[in-house]
Design a protein around this motif. Structure first.
Motif, short mmCIF file in Angstrom:
data_model
loop_
_atom_site.label_atom_id
_atom_site.label_comp_id
_atom_site.label_asym_id
_atom_site.label_seq_id
_atom_site.Cartn_x
_atom_site.Cartn_y
_atom_site.Cartn_z
N LEU A 177 0.84 -1.21 0.00
CA LEU A 177 0.00 0.00 0.00
C LEU A 177 0.87 1.25 0.00
O LEU A 177 0.54 2.24 -0.67
CB LEU A 177 -0.95 0.00 1.20
CG LEU A 177 -2.00 -1.12 1.24
CD1 LEU A 177 -2.87 -0.97 2.48
CD2 LEU A 177 -2.86 -1.12 -0.01
N PHE A 178 1.97 1.24 0.75
CA PHE A 178 2.89 2.37 0.72
C PHE A 178 3.55 2.48 -0.65
O PHE A 178 3.71 3.58 -1.19
CB PHE A 178 3.96 2.24 1.81
CG PHE A 178 3.43 2.37 3.21
CD1 PHE A 178 2.62 3.43 3.56
CD2 PHE A 178 3.75 1.44 4.18
CE1 PHE A 178 2.12 3.56 4.86
CE2 PHE A 178 3.26 1.55 5.48
CZ PHE A 178 2.45 2.61 5.82
N PHE A 179 3.94 1.35 -1.22
CA PHE A 179 4.52 1.34 -2.56
C PHE A 179 3.54 1.95 -3.57
O PHE A 179 3.94 2.74 -4.43
CB PHE A 179 4.85 -0.11 -2.95
CG PHE A 179 5.17 -0.31 -4.41
CD1 PHE A 179 6.44 -0.05 -4.90
CD2 PHE A 179 4.19 -0.78 -5.29
CE1 PHE A 179 6.74 -0.24 -6.25
CE2 PHE A 179 4.47 -0.96 -6.63
CZ PHE A 179 5.75 -0.69 -7.12
N GLU A 180 2.27 1.58 -3.45
CA GLU A 180 1.26 2.12 -4.37
C GLU A 180 1.21 3.64 -4.32
O GLU A 180 1.15 4.31 -5.35
CB GLU A 180 -0.11 1.51 -4.05
CG GLU A 180 -1.19 1.79 -5.08
CD GLU A 180 -1.99 3.05 -4.80
OE1 GLU A 180 -2.66 3.55 -5.72
OE2 GLU A 180 -1.96 3.53 -3.64
N GLN A 181 1.25 4.19 -3.12
CA GLN A 181 1.12 5.64 -2.97
C GLN A 181 2.40 6.40 -3.31
O GLN A 181 2.33 7.55 -3.76
CB GLN A 181 0.68 5.99 -1.55
CG GLN A 181 -0.80 5.74 -1.30
CD GLN A 181 -1.68 6.67 -2.12
OE1 GLN A 181 -1.78 7.86 -1.84
NE2 GLN A 181 -2.33 6.12 -3.13
N TYR A 182 3.56 5.79 -3.12
CA TYR A 182 4.81 6.53 -3.30
C TYR A 182 5.53 6.23 -4.61
O TYR A 182 6.30 7.07 -5.08
CB TYR A 182 5.76 6.26 -2.11
CG TYR A 182 5.31 6.95 -0.86
CD1 TYR A 182 5.50 8.33 -0.70
CD2 TYR A 182 4.68 6.25 0.16
CE1 TYR A 182 5.07 8.97 0.45
CE2 TYR A 182 4.25 6.90 1.31
CZ TYR A 182 4.45 8.26 1.44
OH TYR A 182 4.01 8.89 2.58
N SER A 183 5.30 5.05 -5.20
CA SER A 183 6.03 4.68 -6.41
C SER A 183 5.13 4.46 -7.62
O SER A 183 5.52 4.74 -8.75
CB SER A 183 6.84 3.40 -6.18
OG SER A 183 7.78 3.59 -5.15
N HIS A 184 3.93 3.96 -7.39
CA HIS A 184 3.03 3.57 -8.47
C HIS A 184 2.09 4.72 -8.85
O HIS A 184 2.12 5.21 -9.98
CB HIS A 184 2.24 2.33 -8.01
CG HIS A 184 1.36 1.72 -9.03
ND1 HIS A 184 0.12 2.20 -9.33
CD2 HIS A 184 1.54 0.62 -9.82
CE1 HIS A 184 -0.45 1.43 -10.25
NE2 HIS A 184 0.39 0.47 -10.56
N GLU A 185 1.27 5.14 -7.92
CA GLU A 185 0.25 6.16 -8.19
C GLU A 185 0.82 7.49 -8.69
O GLU A 185 0.28 8.08 -9.62
CB GLU A 185 -0.61 6.36 -6.92
CG GLU A 185 -1.89 7.11 -7.14
CD GLU A 185 -1.77 8.60 -6.87
OE1 GLU A 185 -2.76 9.31 -7.09
OE2 GLU A 185 -0.68 9.03 -6.44
#
Length: 198
Positions: free
Chosen positions: A94-102
């Motif tokens: 979820l952190f990856f999604e917000q900081y690297s993906h989204e």
């Protein structure tokens, strides 16, 4: 409960998809950053950050941020592992999604589909988001070569969160054929979700 959402927002799509999979009924209230309704005094009183999605609980409390809403709604369901380490892995994704993906995949999509953002779609910005998004997709590809879902062998809110913008990444100009494990994962997550329109 009520979900304040913007229909074509991937972040708003996340809780709608989870609620459909879990079988949670919720009233949908449409608001939009594009028409200014998320900046109205009424909405800001509910969520001072002025963004969607926003979940209004039955007792009148509010919960913002799409991934926090996912964690709340998934509590006690098969979409949130009971094992402490696996739950931590869900949070990691979820952190990856917000900081690297989204910030790359969702932003590049927005630059392309929202007319008011075209002025921000400079060649440099488009290239930066393309490269950053491809890096994020490669991280997912590496993990998904090892198993069917991002955490263990069962779908979790990590998958739902990352699916929201990955399933239509091609709208932003990404080529999912370069990431065959991601493409196959999109198909797995999308089962029984086709009626939930982004």
């Amino acid at each position: 409960m009520k979900l304040y959402h913007m229909p074509d927002s991937g972040n708003s799509y996340k809780p709608r998809l989870l609620m459909a999979k879990v079988g949670i009924d919720c009233d949908l209230v449409e608001v939009s950053s594009r028409d200014g309704s998320t900046r109205s005094a009424d909405f800001l009183a509910r969520n001072p950050i002025g963004k969607v999605p926003l979940l209004e609980l039955d007792d009148g409390r509010y919960l913002a941020e799409s991934n926090a809403i996912l964690l709340y709604l998934a509590e006690g369901s098969r979409f949130l592992p009971k094992d402490q380490y696996q739950r931590a892995l869900v949070h990691q994704w979820l952190f990856f999604e917000q900081y690297s993906h989204e910030p790359n995949i969702a932003v590049r999509r927005a630059l392309k589909i929202y007319e008011e953002r075209h002025v921000l779609a400079t060649p440099q910005r488009l290239q930066e988001t393309l490269e950053g998004g491809n890096r994020a997709l490669q991280v997912m590809e590496t993990r998904l070569r090892q198993g069917p879902y991002l955490v263990g062998d069962e779908m979790s809110v990590a998958d739902i969160s990352l699916y929201a913008y990955t399933h239509d990444a091609e709208v932003g100009g990404y080529d999912l054929s370069l990431f065959p494990s991601v493409r196959d994962w999109v198909e797995r997550v999308s089962e029984d979700a086709d009626h939930i329109v982004m």
